[in-house]
Write a protein that holds these residues in place. Structure first.
Motif, PDB file in Angstrom:
ATOM      1  N   GLY A   1       1.080  -1.347  -0.136  1.00 34.61           N
ATOM      2  CA  GLY A   1       0.147  -0.378   0.048  1.00 34.61           C
ATOM      3  C   GLY A   1       0.792   1.151  -0.354  1.00 34.61           C
ATOM      4  N   SER A   2       1.790   1.177  -0.858  1.00 32.38           N
ATOM      5  CA  SER A   2       3.247   2.187  -0.304  1.00 32.38           C
ATOM      6  C   SER A   2       3.660   2.365  -1.520  1.00 32.38           C
ATOM      7  CB  SER A   2       3.822   2.465   0.975  1.00 32.38           C
ATOM      8  OG  SER A   2       4.862   0.736   0.481  1.00 32.38           O
ATOM      9  N   ALA A   3       2.614   2.492  -2.955  1.00 31.14           N
ATOM     10  CA  ALA A   3       3.811   2.527  -3.823  1.00 31.14           C
ATOM     11  C   ALA A   3       2.624   4.087  -4.698  1.00 31.14           C
ATOM     12  CB  ALA A   3       3.137   1.309  -4.963  1.00 31.14           C
ATOM     13  N   GLN A   4       4.219   4.410  -5.024  1.00 36.62           N
ATOM     14  CA  GLN A   4       3.693   5.629  -6.278  1.00 36.62           C
ATOM     15  C   GLN A   4       2.668   4.996  -7.010  1.00 36.62           C
ATOM     16  OE1 GLN A   4       6.582   7.917  -7.773  1.00 36.62           O
ATOM     17  NE2 GLN A   4       8.009   7.151  -5.772  1.00 36.62           N
ATOM     18  N   GLU A   5       1.512   6.045  -7.506  1.00 40.22           N
ATOM     19  CA  GLU A   5       0.709   5.812  -8.608  1.00 40.22           C
ATOM     20  C   GLU A   5       1.798   5.414 -10.325  1.00 40.22           C
ATOM     21  OE1 GLU A   5      -2.211   8.485  -9.277  1.00 40.22           O
ATOM     22  OE2 GLU A   5      -2.928   8.317  -6.935  1.00 40.22           O
TER      23      GLU A   5
ATOM     24  N   MET B   1      16.664  -3.567 -19.062  1.00 43.57           N
ATOM     25  CA  MET B   1      17.878  -3.314 -20.657  1.00 43.57           C
ATOM     26  C   MET B   1      17.232  -5.368 -20.986  1.00 43.57           C
ATOM     27  SD  MET B   1      20.730  -2.300 -19.343  1.00 43.57           S
ATOM     28  CE  MET B   1      21.192  -2.394 -20.671  1.00 43.57           C
ATOM     29  N   PRO B   2      15.890  -5.823 -21.256  1.00 41.66           N
ATOM     30  CA  PRO B   2      16.364  -7.372 -21.974  1.00 41.66           C
ATOM     31  C   PRO B   2      17.313  -7.331 -23.120  1.00 41.66           C
ATOM     32  CG  PRO B   2      13.956  -5.721 -22.817  1.00 41.66           C
ATOM     33  CD  PRO B   2      15.087  -4.931 -21.494  1.00 41.66           C
ATOM     34  N   GLN B   3      17.498  -8.181 -23.351  1.00 41.16           N
ATOM     35  CA  GLN B   3      18.546  -8.967 -24.411  1.00 41.16           C
ATOM     36  C   GLN B   3      19.580  -8.048 -24.338  1.00 41.16           C
ATOM     37  OE1 GLN B   3      15.022  -9.071 -25.092  1.00 41.16           O
ATOM     38  NE2 GLN B   3      14.885 -11.074 -24.266  1.00 41.16           N
ATOM     39  N   GLY B   4      19.877  -7.816 -22.947  1.00 38.90           N
ATOM     40  CA  GLY B   4      21.278  -5.993 -23.669  1.00 38.90           C
ATOM     41  C   GLY B   4      21.079  -4.608 -23.421  1.00 38.90           C
ATOM     42  N   VAL B   5      19.208  -4.220 -24.580  1.00 35.53           N
ATOM     43  CA  VAL B   5      18.729  -4.027 -25.862  1.00 35.53           C
ATOM     44  C   VAL B   5      18.099  -2.430 -23.798  1.00 35.53           C
ATOM     45  CG1 VAL B   5      17.615  -2.784 -26.980  1.00 35.53           C
ATOM     46  CG2 VAL B   5      19.149  -4.523 -26.700  1.00 35.53           C
ATOM     47  N   GLU B   6      18.308  -1.294 -23.755  1.00 43.91           N
ATOM     48  CA  GLU B   6      17.532  -0.135 -22.465  1.00 43.91           C
ATOM     49  C   GLU B   6      16.497  -0.437 -23.295  1.00 43.91           C
ATOM     50  OE1 GLU B   6      20.128   2.884 -20.172  1.00 43.91           O
ATOM     51  OE2 GLU B   6      19.421   3.972 -22.031  1.00 43.91           O
ATOM     52  N   ARG B   7      15.097  -0.413 -22.592  1.00 40.97           N
ATOM     53  CA  ARG B   7      14.151   0.596 -22.765  1.00 40.97           C
ATOM     54  C   ARG B   7      13.675   0.496 -21.636  1.00 40.97           C
ATOM     55  NH1 ARG B   7      13.049   0.071 -28.145  1.00 40.97           N
ATOM     56  NH2 ARG B   7      11.375  -0.082 -27.797  1.00 40.97           N
ATOM     57  N   HIS B   8      12.794   1.735 -22.464  1.00 41.95           N
ATOM     58  CA  HIS B   8      11.983   2.582 -20.968  1.00 41.95           C
ATOM     59  C   HIS B   8      10.735   2.175 -21.113  1.00 41.95           C
ATOM     60  CE1 HIS B   8      15.546   5.094 -20.990  1.00 41.95           C
ATOM     61  NE2 HIS B   8      16.298   4.920 -21.766  1.00 41.95           N
ATOM     62  N   TYR B   9      10.486   2.188 -19.749  1.00 37.00           N
ATOM     63  CA  TYR B   9       8.478   2.153 -19.644  1.00 37.00           C
ATOM     64  C   TYR B   9       7.977   2.957 -18.279  1.00 37.00           C
ATOM     65  CZ  TYR B   9       9.759  -2.491 -21.565  1.00 37.00           C
ATOM     66  OH  TYR B   9      10.496  -3.185 -23.046  1.00 37.00           O
ATOM     67  N   THR B  10       6.636   3.394 -18.283  1.00 39.87           N
ATOM     68  CA  THR B  10       6.482   3.781 -17.455  1.00 39.87           C
ATOM     69  C   THR B  10       5.841   2.470 -16.825  1.00 39.87           C
ATOM     70  OG1 THR B  10       4.234   3.958 -18.654  1.00 39.87           O
ATOM     71  CG2 THR B  10       6.056   5.701 -18.171  1.00 39.87           C
ATOM     72  N   ILE B  11       5.571   2.740 -15.315  1.00 38.08           N
ATOM     73  CA  ILE B  11       4.511   1.528 -14.384  1.00 38.08           C
ATOM     74  C   ILE B  11       4.141   2.436 -13.771  1.00 38.08           C
ATOM     75  CG2 ILE B  11       6.789   1.370 -12.749  1.00 38.08           C
ATOM     76  CD1 ILE B  11       6.418  -1.134 -13.317  1.00 38.08           C
ATOM     77  N   GLN B  12       2.281   1.721 -13.896  1.00 33.92           N
ATOM     78  CA  GLN B  12       1.340   1.990 -12.932  1.00 33.92           C
ATOM     79  C   GLN B  12       0.877   1.161 -11.943  1.00 33.92           C
ATOM     80  OE1 GLN B  12      -1.155   4.030 -15.782  1.00 33.92           O
ATOM     81  NE2 GLN B  12      -2.375   4.783 -14.264  1.00 33.92           N
ATOM     82  N   GLY B  13       0.344   1.312 -11.274  1.00 33.20           N
ATOM     83  CA  GLY B  13      -0.514   0.038 -10.198  1.00 33.20           C
ATOM     84  C   GLY B  13      -1.927   0.390  -9.795  1.00 33.20           C
TER      85      GLY B  13
END
Length: 566
Positions: free
Chosen positions: A278-282, A289-301
Motif C-alpha cells: 500500500g505504499s507504491a507511487q501511482e 534491459m531485455p537482451q541487453g537493450v535498454e528500454r524505458h517504461y512507465t509503470i502504473q499500479g
C-alpha cells in the motif's frame, strides 16, 4: 484510450478473472438451488459436484430407464440462438449418430408443446399421433412415450420458489415388454426431471464460466502492454506475454512463483512490493534491459479488491515509452540543429549586407561576389524552410501536390550533377549513365530534382574529406534505378533501417560537427515512395562510404499516383 480508462478496464478484467477462478474452485456456479426431491420413491438423489456432473447425469439417465422400464431416454436442451430443442448426451438406447440428428423447433411437435406449456404429455401411438410428427419418431423407432419439461427453480433463504425456468425437455420412449406408460410413470419422470434439470443447468453454467474465463485470459494475454497481477503474498497470479517478453522470460510457467525469482528488475520488484504493502507511487518510470537493450517504461499500479473489499493483490501495467523518449530526444536535437542551420545563412546574409552598406569602395566584381554569396545563403535558407513546411504537410496528412509530366531524364540528371559539382571544390562529382536509360520518364520534374539534389547534398556533407561522389543510372525492366555513391564516413549497421526516419541522426565522433535537421532523407523517402510509387534503400559500410539507391517506374500511372496522394 486514456490511461485512466485503460486502468479501469484492466482492473475490471483482472477482477472478473479472479471471480471466475473462485467460482470454479468452489465448484458451484449455479444460481439454481438443487432440489432435494428423490430420484425414486425410496432413494433421494443428491446432485454431485460440478466436476462429476457429466458422469452423474449419465448414471441418472440409466437409472430413469431402469425405473420406468423405458428402452430409450433422451434429454433435449433449448438452444436460444437457434430457437431449437437439441438432443444432448448422455442418452440411453440411442446411437450417437441418431442423437445428433434429433432436433425440433421449440414451436413444433410434442417436444415444443411440453417446452412451451411446462406440462407433461403422455402419448400411446406415436406413429399415428399428429403431435409427434415433428419429433422424428420414425428416426428413433418410437411407439409410445412420456415427455416432461426440464425446469430449474431458484429459491430464497426460506426455500420458497422465487423463479422458475424451463431449459428443455426429457423424453422416455418405448415401455419394455410391449407395455404402455401410465400416469404414475409420468409423476416419477417429473420428479426425476428436476434432478436432470439441475445437473444440466449447473453443467451449462460451468461451461459458460470456463469459456468466459478462457476468453478473458486470452484477452489479458493478447494485450500489447505488459500486465502483472501479484498476490498479497508477493507471488505472481497473472503475467501476460508482453510482460514476459519485456523481462526476457521464455517460459510461461510463472504463476504462483515469487516476483523476486521471476522478475530480474529490482526497480519493478520494489514497485510491486510497495504496491502490495500500500505504499507504491501511482505511476513511475523504470529502465529495463531485455537482451541487453535498454528500454524505458512507465509503470502504473492499483490495488485490486473484490466486492467485499478484500484484497486480491496488486496489478501493474507497463507501457513502453522508449520510442517516445527517443523522439523527444531527436526533437530536442532537431531544434538545436535547426536553430544552427537557420542562424548560419542569416549570419552570412547579415554580414555581407552590412559590409556592402558600410563601404562604397567595393569594385563591381567584389559586389557581385558578395551578392552571389547572399543569394546562395538565401537559397539555403529557402530549402530549409521548404523542408520544414513539407515535413509539416506530410505529418498532417496533406499532399505535397505533385505536378506530373513527361520530362527528359538524361538532361535532368546532367543538370543536377553539374550544379552539385560547382557547389563543392573538394569533391569530384560526376555521373555514370547507362546507354539503356529511357529518353523520358513520367513523374514530378521538380520533386525528382529535389530527390537527387538532397541525396547529392547528403553525400557531399558526409564526405568531409572529399573524394568521389558518383551518380549511377540505368534501366531495369519497366523501372529506372539510380544510385548515389560516396566515399564518406559511412553509416553503422544498426542505423541503416532508421536513416529515413524523421529527425534521425547518427551521433558519433565522425559526424558530430556535421550539421543538419534530420529531415532531408525523410522527405526523400516520401518523394520516392509516395509521390513516384518507387522504393528507396541504403547500403553502407563505416569508413568506406554509402550507396543510396532508389527505383521508380518509367511510365508512372498518374491516376494511381494521384489517388495515392489524395
Amino acid at each position: 484510450m486514456n490511461t485512466n480508462a485503460m486502468t479501469d478496464d484492466r482492473d475490471a478484467l483482472l477482477k472478473r478473472i479472479h471471480d471466475l477462478e473462485s467460482q470454479l474452485a468452489q465448484g458451484n456456479t449455479s444460481s439454481a438451488t438443487p432440489p432435494s426431491s428423490p430420484a425414486s420413491p425410496e432413494t433421494p438423489m443428491e446432485v454431485a459436484p460440478l466436476q462429476d456432473g457429466e458422469s452423474t447425469l449419465r448414471r441418472l439417465v440409466q437409472r430413469i430407464a431402469m425405473i420406468l422400464q423405458a428402452e430409450k431416454i433422451v434429454v433435449m436442451f433449448f438452444d436460444q440462438e437457434q430457437g431449437e430443442l437439441i438432443a444432448i448426451p448422455p442418452s440411453h438406447g440411442v446411437e450417437i449418430e441418431k442423437l445428433n440428428l434429433f432436433r425440433v423447433r421449440a414451436t413444433q411437435g410434442v417436444s415444443g408443446e411440453v417446452f412451451r406449456s411446462g406440462e407433461p404429455l403422455l402419448f400411446h401411438d406415436a406413429p399415428n399421433d399428429n403431435r409427434t410428427k415433428k419429433d422424428l419418431v420414425s428416426l428413433l423407432h418410437v411407439t409410445n412415450g412420456i415427455t416432461v419439461p426440464l425446469i430449474i427453480e431458484k429459491r430464497d433463504e426460506e426455500n420458497r420458489v422465487v423463479e422458475r425456468n424451463t431449459i428443455g425437455v426429457l423424453h422416455a420412449f418405448n415401455k419394455r415388454h410391449g407395455d404402455d406408460f401410465n400416469d404414475e410413470d409420468v409423476r416419477l419422470l417429473e420428479r426425476m426431471a428436476k434432478n436432470v434439470g439441475s445437473i444440466i443447468a449447473n453443467l451449462q453454467l460451468y461451461r459458460e464460466v470456463v469459456e468466459e474465463r478462457e476468453e478473458l485470459l486470452q484477452t489479458f494475454e493478447s494485450i500489447s502492454t505488459g500486465l502483472i497481477l501479484v498476490s498479497p503474498q508477493e507471488k505472481i497470479s497473472q503475467m501476460n506475454s508482453a510482460a514476459r517478453h519485456l523481462f526476457g522470460i521464455e517460459t510461461d510457467d510463472v504463476l504462483g512463483k515469487s516476483i523476486h525469482d521471476i522478475i530480474p528488475s529490482e526497480e519493478v520488484c520494489k514497485f510491486l512490493k510497495d504496491g502490495v504493502n500500500g505504499s507504491a507511487q501511482e505511476i513511475s518510470e523504470v529502465t529495463v534491459m531485455p537482451q541487453g537493450v535498454e528500454r524505458h517504461y512507465t509503470i502504473q499500479g492499483a490495488a485490486v479488491k473484490n466486492e467485499e473489499g478484500k484484497s486480491l493483490g496488486y496489478v501493474t501495467i507497463l507501457n513502453d515509452i522508449t520510442d517516445q523518449k527517443n523522439l523527444d530526444r531527436m526533437k530536442s536535437s532537431f531544434v538545436a540543429m535547426a536553430s544552427h542551420e537557420l542562424r548560419t545563412p542569416l549570419t552570412a546574409i547579415k554580414g555581407f549586407t552590412s559590409t556592402l552598406l558600410m563601404d562604397d569602395d567595393f569594385t563591381r566584381e567584389e559586389q557581385k561576389e558578395f551578392l552571389s554569396i547572399i543569394e546562395q545563403e538565401c537559397d539555403r535558407l529557402r530549402r530549409l524552410i521548404d523542408d520544414l513546411l513539407n515535413t509539416a504537410r506530410i505529418e498532417s496528412g496533406q499532399s505535397l501536390k505533385p505536378d506530373y509530366s513527361r520530362f527528359a531524364l538524361g538532361e535532368m540528371l546532367e543538370k543536377v550533377v553539374m550544379v552539385q559539382r560547382q557547389a563543392s571544390m573538394k569533391h569530384h562529382v560526376f555521373g555514370k549513365f547507362n546507354d539503356n536509360l529511357p529518353e523520358t520518364v513520367i513523374g514530378d520534374k521538380d520533386k525528382f530534382d529535389q530527390i537527387l539534389t538532397n541525396l547529392l547534398n547528403n553525400a557531399i556533407k558526409y564526405s568531409p574529406e572529399g573524394g568521389d561522389v558518383v551518380v549511377h543510372a540505368f534501366r531495369d525492366g519497366d523501372e529506372i534505378e539510380v544510385w548515389v555513391e560516396d566515399q564518406g564516413i559511412g553509416i553503422p549497421a544498426e542505423h541503416l533501417s532508421k536513416v529515413f526516419e524523421k529527425f534521425h541522426r547518427v551521433n558519433n565522433e565522425d559526424n558530430r560537427k556535421i550539421y543538419g535537421t534530420g529531415l532531408g532523407l525523410f522527405l526523400v523517402k516520401h518523394l520516392v515512395e509516395d509521390v513516384h510509387l518507387g522504393r528507396i534503400w541504403v547500403e553502407s559500410e563505416v569508413g568506406k562510404g554509402s550507396f543510396f539507391k532508389f527505383r521508380m517506374p518509367i511510365e508512372l500511372d498518374i491516376e494511381k499516383a494521384k489517388a495515392h496522394n489524395d
